[in-house]
Design a protein around this motif. Structure first.
Motif, PDB file in Angstrom:
ATOM      1  N   ASP A  27      14.003  -0.394  15.323  1.00 24.59           N
ATOM      2  CA  ASP A  27      15.246  -1.187  15.281  1.00 24.59           C
ATOM      3  C   ASP A  27      15.106  -2.420  14.384  1.00 24.59           C
ATOM      4  N   TYR A  28      14.081  -2.431  13.516  1.00 21.78           N
ATOM      5  CA  TYR A  28      13.898  -3.591  12.629  1.00 21.78           C
ATOM      6  C   TYR A  28      15.136  -3.783  11.772  1.00 21.78           C
ATOM      7  N   ASP A  29      15.695  -5.003  11.778  1.00 25.75           N
ATOM      8  CA  ASP A  29      16.984  -5.172  11.092  1.00 25.75           C
ATOM      9  C   ASP A  29      16.879  -5.944   9.778  1.00 25.75           C
ATOM     10  N   GLY A  30      15.647  -6.178   9.296  1.00 22.75           N
ATOM     11  CA  GLY A  30      15.484  -6.848   8.003  1.00 22.75           C
ATOM     12  C   GLY A  30      15.533  -5.833   6.874  1.00 22.75           C
ATOM     13  N   PRO A  31      15.403  -6.333   5.620  1.00 27.34           N
ATOM     14  CA  PRO A  31      15.412  -5.439   4.461  1.00 27.34           C
ATOM     15  C   PRO A  31      14.313  -4.367   4.544  1.00 27.34           C
ATOM     16  N   ALA A  32      14.595  -3.217   3.928  1.00 20.84           N
ATOM     17  CA  ALA A  32      13.682  -2.068   4.006  1.00 20.84           C
ATOM     18  C   ALA A  32      12.322  -2.351   3.359  1.00 20.84           C
ATOM     19  N   ASP A  33      12.278  -3.343   2.456  1.00 23.20           N
ATOM     20  CA  ASP A  33      11.013  -3.632   1.763  1.00 23.20           C
ATOM     21  C   ASP A  33      10.049  -4.480   2.598  1.00 23.20           C
ATOM     22  N   ASP A  34      10.493  -5.039   3.699  1.00 26.78           N
ATOM     23  CA  ASP A  34       9.612  -5.900   4.503  1.00 26.78           C
ATOM     24  C   ASP A  34       8.421  -5.099   5.028  1.00 26.78           C
ATOM     25  N   VAL A  35       7.236  -5.703   4.930  1.00 28.41           N
ATOM     26  CA  VAL A  35       6.018  -4.995   5.335  1.00 28.41           C
ATOM     27  C   VAL A  35       5.109  -5.888   6.169  1.00 28.41           C
ATOM     28  N   LEU A  36       4.172  -5.223   6.812  1.00 29.19           N
ATOM     29  CA  LEU A  36       3.108  -5.906   7.528  1.00 29.19           C
ATOM     30  C   LEU A  36       1.780  -5.403   6.984  1.00 29.19           C
ATOM     31  N   GLU A  37       0.820  -6.309   6.814  1.00 30.16           N
ATOM     32  CA  GLU A  37      -0.499  -5.890   6.354  1.00 30.16           C
ATOM     33  C   GLU A  37      -1.555  -6.380   7.327  1.00 30.16           C
ATOM     34  N   LEU A  38      -2.540  -5.532   7.585  1.00 31.36           N
ATOM     35  CA  LEU A  38      -3.637  -5.950   8.454  1.00 31.36           C
ATOM     36  C   LEU A  38      -4.889  -5.156   8.127  1.00 31.36           C
ATOM     37  N   GLU A  39      -5.998  -5.577   8.747  1.00 30.42           N
ATOM     38  CA  GLU A  39      -7.297  -4.977   8.453  1.00 30.42           C
ATOM     39  C   GLU A  39      -7.654  -3.939   9.513  1.00 30.42           C
ATOM     40  N   ILE A  40      -8.065  -2.767   9.029  1.00 30.23           N
ATOM     41  CA  ILE A  40      -8.419  -1.682   9.946  1.00 30.23           C
ATOM     42  C   ILE A  40      -9.775  -1.117   9.530  1.00 30.23           C
ATOM     43  N   TYR A  41     -10.674  -0.959  10.485  1.00 35.22           N
ATOM     44  CA  TYR A  41     -11.994  -0.370  10.213  1.00 35.22           C
ATOM     45  C   TYR A  41     -11.863   1.138  10.019  1.00 35.22           C
ATOM     46  N   GLU A  42     -12.778   1.678   9.206  1.00 32.74           N
ATOM     47  CA  GLU A  42     -12.669   3.078   8.782  1.00 32.74           C
ATOM     48  C   GLU A  42     -12.559   4.058   9.953  1.00 32.74           C
ATOM     49  N   HIS A  43     -13.304   3.794  11.036  1.00 29.93           N
ATOM     50  CA  HIS A  43     -13.298   4.764  12.137  1.00 29.93           C
ATOM     51  C   HIS A  43     -11.994   4.777  12.928  1.00 29.93           C
ATOM     52  N   TRP A  44     -11.051   3.903  12.561  1.00 30.32           N
ATOM     53  CA  TRP A  44      -9.726   3.929  13.181  1.00 30.32           C
ATOM     54  C   TRP A  44      -8.701   4.601  12.282  1.00 30.32           C
ATOM     55  N   LEU A  45      -9.129   5.089  11.117  1.00 29.05           N
ATOM     56  CA  LEU A  45      -8.189   5.652  10.149  1.00 29.05           C
ATOM     57  C   LEU A  45      -8.355   7.157  10.008  1.00 29.05           C
ATOM     58  N   GLU A  46      -7.226   7.824   9.797  1.00 29.12           N
ATOM     59  CA  GLU A  46      -7.205   9.259   9.523  1.00 29.12           C
ATOM     60  C   GLU A  46      -6.316   9.461   8.300  1.00 29.12           C
ATOM     61  N   PRO A  47      -6.592  10.503   7.485  1.00 30.63           N
ATOM     62  CA  PRO A  47      -5.651  10.795   6.399  1.00 30.63           C
ATOM     63  C   PRO A  47      -4.298  11.162   7.010  1.00 30.63           C
ATOM     64  N   ALA A  48      -3.210  10.655   6.423  1.00 32.17           N
ATOM     65  CA  ALA A  48      -1.897  10.888   7.042  1.00 32.17           C
ATOM     66  C   ALA A  48      -1.410  12.308   6.813  1.00 32.17           C
ATOM     67  N   ASP A  49      -1.995  12.998   5.815  1.00 33.46           N
ATOM     68  CA  ASP A  49      -1.506  14.339   5.513  1.00 33.46           C
ATOM     69  C   ASP A  49      -2.222  15.416   6.330  1.00 33.46           C
ATOM     70  N   HIS A  50      -3.091  14.994   7.258  1.00 32.68           N
ATOM     71  CA  HIS A  50      -3.750  15.951   8.142  1.00 32.68           C
ATOM     72  C   HIS A  50      -3.125  15.864   9.528  1.00 32.68           C
ATOM     73  N   SER A  51      -3.501  16.803  10.370  1.00 36.09           N
ATOM     74  CA  SER A  51      -2.938  16.788  11.717  1.00 36.09           C
ATOM     75  C   SER A  51      -3.434  15.541  12.444  1.00 36.09           C
ATOM     76  N   PRO A  52      -2.577  14.954  13.265  1.00 35.70           N
ATOM     77  CA  PRO A  52      -2.896  13.692  13.918  1.00 35.70           C
ATOM     78  C   PRO A  52      -4.151  13.754  14.788  1.00 35.70           C
ATOM     79  N   THR A  53      -4.537  14.956  15.223  1.00 35.96           N
ATOM     80  CA  THR A  53      -5.680  15.037  16.126  1.00 35.96           C
ATOM     81  C   THR A  53      -7.001  15.028  15.364  1.00 35.96           C
TER      82      THR A  53
END
Lengths: 226, 102
Positions: B73-99
């Motif tokens: 329900d974010y009502d600001g412009p579509a370009d608004d973003v958030l950036e943060l730091e994530i360690y590698e073991h918390w990341l998965e490629p988005a084009d693979h299955s979530p599991t």
């Protein structure tokens, strides 16, 4: 003293007041500085400190010196840094490329060993810094964070509704400007490099520095001519 | 040492519960974004908090997430973003299955 994170519940005793005490063991309690009784974390901090000193692991003088270092770092360091970046394009380039190296070159003691990323405000992008997990803050360049920065409403709303939050700080960001919120959640620290206001072409570096307040370097407001 | 993800790559932040000194805020778990930049390796805070330092360093990344992907329900412009730091073991490629992944 751990250097990586700044737990919101950590308490720094400044003698006449404390920073970060949460007023009890309830993590949802508002952060307040109460003048009366020491709270749970004050007592915990004092007990651990006295034990460490008693066992000879740290000395009382080291604790005092650390508090002195913390207090010696104030937003004026960041203001001078920004004024230099405004007047020296080559320095600005180095500051944006490697904040940590540039502040050391500028003579700021990066005492906590964190890495600094400098975020440039532009006519297209407005940056805002928050730490949702605790109170991570670029202490070497800005000193200790203000109490509101550590408050739960600021930490939650900066990521959830940054535009409404900024409005309450008196900062209206037009819809044509992208808001980039930076959650300072791990190893990096963030300093906002505000835009130099128009009409300041003839001002000296110290005069410019006076325009650069703490809040402009967190991104909740912008520098203006008095 | 090689890095698992590259700048610009689409990634998904793992959606899992983990006790202890975890630096992945709950509000970004399960969300997708892009690698904004690759950062150095740092001690894994989940181990460091318990005094385990040696050999625990992990790659850190900055991830850029669209506000509209975080908050429907974010009502600001579509370009608004958030950036943060994530360690590698918390990341998965988005084009693979979530599991799949860490």
């Amino acid at each position: 003293m751990t250097t990586t994170h700044d737990p919101a519940h950590g308490t720094v005793d400044h003698g006449d007041h404390t920073h970060g005490g949460t007023g009890g063991a309830d993590p949802h309690a508002p952060i307040e500085n109460t003048a009366g009784e020491p709270d749970y974390f004050d007592v915990l901090q004092q007990a651990i400190r006295e034990l460490l000193v008693e066992k000879g692991l740290i000395s009382a003088d080291e604790v005092r010196a650390m508090v002195e270092t913390l207090d010696a770092h104030r937003p004026a360091l960041g203001s001078a840094l920004v004024a230099r970046a405004w007047t020296d394009p080559a320095f600005k380039e180095r500051l944006l490329a490697d904040g940590t190296a540039a502040i050391e070159e500028f003579g700021i003691d990066n005492y906590d060993g964190t890495k600094l990323i400098v975020l440039e405000q532009t006519p297209e992008v407005h940056n805002l810094v928050v730490c949702t997990l605790c109170s991570c803050y670029p202490r070497p360049v800005l000193g200790l964070p203000p109490d509101w920065y550590k408050s739960r409403p600021y930490r939650a709303r900066a990521v959830r509704e940054p535009r409404a939050l900024l409005k309450e700080f008196g900062t209206e960001v037009p819809d044509g400007v992208t808001i980039r919120v930076h959650d300072s959640n791990a190893n990096m620290r963030y300093l906002v490099l505000p835009m130099r206001p128009a009409g300041t072409e003839d001002m000296s570096e110290p005069e410019l520095a006076a325009l650069v307040t703490r809040d402009t370097m967190i991104g909740v407001t912008t520098p203006r001519l008095p | 040492m090689s890095t698992r993800f590259v700048e610009g790559q689409r990634v998904r932040i793992a959606d899992r519960d983990a006790p202890g000194h975890v630096r992945t805020p709950v509000y970004v778990r399960g969300k997708e974004g892009r690698i904004e930049r690759v950062l150095p390796r740092f001690l894994n805070p989940e181990r460091e908090a318990y005094g385990v330092n040696e050999g625990t360093d992990v790659r850190l990344y900055r991830v850029r997430i669209e506000q509209s992907a975080l908050w429907p329900d974010y009502d600001g412009p579509a370009d608004d973003v958030l950036e943060l730091e994530i360690y590698e073991h918390w990341l998965e490629p988005a084009d693979h299955s979530p599991t799949e992944g860490a």
